[in-house]
Design an enzyme around this catalytic site. Structure first.
Site, PDB file in Angstrom:
ATOM      1  N   ASP A  67       7.849   5.384   7.211  1.00 14.69           N
ATOM      2  CA  ASP A  67       8.696   5.914   8.291  1.00 14.69           C
ATOM      3  C   ASP A  67       9.530   7.113   7.836  1.00 14.69           C
ATOM      4  O   ASP A  67       9.812   8.026   8.622  1.00 14.69           O
ATOM      5  CB  ASP A  67       9.631   4.822   8.830  1.00 14.69           C
ATOM      6  CG  ASP A  67       8.883   3.796   9.679  1.00 14.69           C
ATOM      7  OD1 ASP A  67       7.676   3.992   9.922  1.00 14.69           O
ATOM      8  OD2 ASP A  67       9.504   2.799  10.081  1.00 14.69           O
TER       9      ASP A  67
ATOM     10  N   THR B  85       6.192  -1.004   4.352  1.00 18.91           N
ATOM     11  CA  THR B  85       5.092  -1.847   4.835  1.00 18.91           C
ATOM     12  C   THR B  85       4.177  -2.321   3.716  1.00 18.91           C
ATOM     13  O   THR B  85       3.674  -3.442   3.748  1.00 18.91           O
ATOM     14  CB  THR B  85       4.272  -1.037   5.874  1.00 18.91           C
ATOM     15  OG1 THR B  85       5.093  -0.820   7.011  1.00 18.91           O
ATOM     16  CG2 THR B  85       3.010  -1.757   6.297  1.00 18.91           C
TER      17      THR B  85
HETATM   18  N1  ASP Z   1       6.033   1.419   9.198  1.00 16.62           N
HETATM   19  C1  ASP Z   1       6.721   1.594   8.004  1.00 16.62           C
HETATM   20  C2  ASP Z   1       5.818   1.739   6.786  1.00 16.62           C
HETATM   21  O1  ASP Z   1       4.726   2.194   7.000  1.00 16.62           O
HETATM   22  C3  ASP Z   1       7.842   0.670   7.767  1.00 16.62           C
HETATM   23  C4  ASP Z   1       8.770   1.320   6.781  1.00 16.62           C
HETATM   24  O2  ASP Z   1       8.882   2.539   6.772  1.00 16.62           O
HETATM   25  O3  ASP Z   1       9.367   0.616   6.004  1.00 16.62           O
HETATM   26  O4  ASP Z   1       6.126   1.431   5.689  1.00 16.62           O
END
Ligand code: ASP
Length: 338
Positions: free
Chosen positions: A91, A14
């Site tokens: 994640d 993210t």
């Molecule tokens: N929600 C995730 C993050 O915080 C997306 C990922 O793991 O790429 O990065």
């Protein structure tokens, strides 16, 4: 004094994700250099070398990617970096941090971080997390502590931390022990230090990697999924059991069959606390499962127990050696020193 050298690599996540105008979701697009350039004052703290290793969401990272990140980090430390920062998706951050911690054999701090909000969202936390990660990587107290997970101005032992919220800025916590340190006015204040074990040898390249299944039990579970995993010939099995390490009586019978074919590790699905060893005596209780041959995961949750089992199997360990390694690495508590 010259600023310390810090090597920063991006794996994606993210923190790197932006979207074009319109009804599109965010996807990895920023490079490691874009990220470091977006943090005001970073160059005054450290001489930054930034490199993009991958542009993946956390969900698509695999063991091969982590081994590449491990090798890159070791090379950076050997080339003189005082600390290393890896940026990736939150994640899988708790898993990659612990995996790297198991194999990190250098005194330089290896810090992992990410962001809960993408860069274009108001209140994006990526720049603050990256700044805190670099501060942690350059703090003398961080040396020898292995892999540290830094978000929301907190420093956690990678061996303890979990993501326990989908979107909150304080999504990372180390129940029941708490964080090691807080970032305060651009310095890192430690209150506890982790107990470290010797590194597990890095898995060899080439050849197959072990396959280790993680199964969470559920109300009414009769062990059918465990039996399917056995039929699929996984090399190791981790059960995320109820409470302090319990499964149904029906499933306990399948555990007896499973331990004949592969190591079976018993963890808790609760997300905090250790499995017990001598409290409950009913069929499917922790005492019953340990008697049947399951290996207790101690304070490790199922995800981390899976990574430890994977790493031990990849290093060629078996039987009592696996049991002994779990006893050494899954017990203990951080010792408060300050
Ligand atoms: N929600 C995730 C993050 O915080 C997306 C990922 O793991 O790429 O990065």
């Amino acid at each position: 004094m010259p600023a310390p050298l810090v090597a920063v690599a991006s794996l994606g996540g993210t923190i790197t994700m932006t979207a074009a105008d319109g009804p599109h979701g965010v996807t990895p697009s920023l490079t490691a250099r874009d990220l470091t350039a977006s943090v005001p004052g970073l160059a005054r703290i450290a001489d930054i070398r930034a490199e993009t290793l991958f542009s993946k969401p956390g969900a698509s990272l695999g063991f091969g990617d982590l081994l590449r990140a491990l090798d890159w980090s070791r090379r950076a430390a050997a080339d003189g970096a005082a600390g290393i920062v890896l940026v990736q998706g939150t994640d899988t951050l708790e898993e990659s941090g612990y995996f790297l911690d198991l194999h990190w054999d250098r005194p330089e701090p290896l810090v992992v971080t990410g962001a809960m909000r993408p860069p274009q969202q108001p209140g994006a936390d990526g720049p603050a997390n990256l700044l805190a990660a670099v501060l942690t990587a350059t703090a003398p107290r961080s040396r020898g502590l292995g892999v540290l997970t830094v978000l929301n101005d907190e420093v956690h032992a990678a061996a303890r931390v979990r993501k326990d919220d989908t979107t909150a800025l304080d999504a990372f916590g180390s129940r029941p022990f708490g964080p090691l340190a807080r970032i305060h006015e651009r310095s890192v204040h430690y209150a506890a230090l982790p107990l470290r074990q010797p590194p597990v040898p890095r898995p060899r390249d080439g050849g197959g990697h072990p396959r280790v299944a993680l199964l969470e039990t559920f109300l009414g579970d009769d062990g059918e999924l465990l039996r399917l995993a056995l039929d699929a010939r996984f090399d190791g099995l981790v059960i995320s059991a109820f409470g302090a390490g319990h499964v149904s009586a029906a499933m306990a019978a399948v555990v007896s069959e499973a331990v004949e074919k592969a190591p079976v590790v018993l963890a808790s699905r609760t997300g905090s606390g250790s499995v017990l060893s001598d409290t409950y005596g009913f069929p499917g209780s922790e005492q019953d499962l340990l008697r049947r041959g399951a290996v207790p995961a101690g304070w490790l949750d199922g995800r981390k127990a899976r990574l430890l089992l994977w790493s031990l199997l990849a290093a060629g360990e078996q039987g009592d050696r696996i049991r002994a390694e779990f006893a050494a690495r899954a017990g203990g508590t951080p010792s408060t020193v300050l």
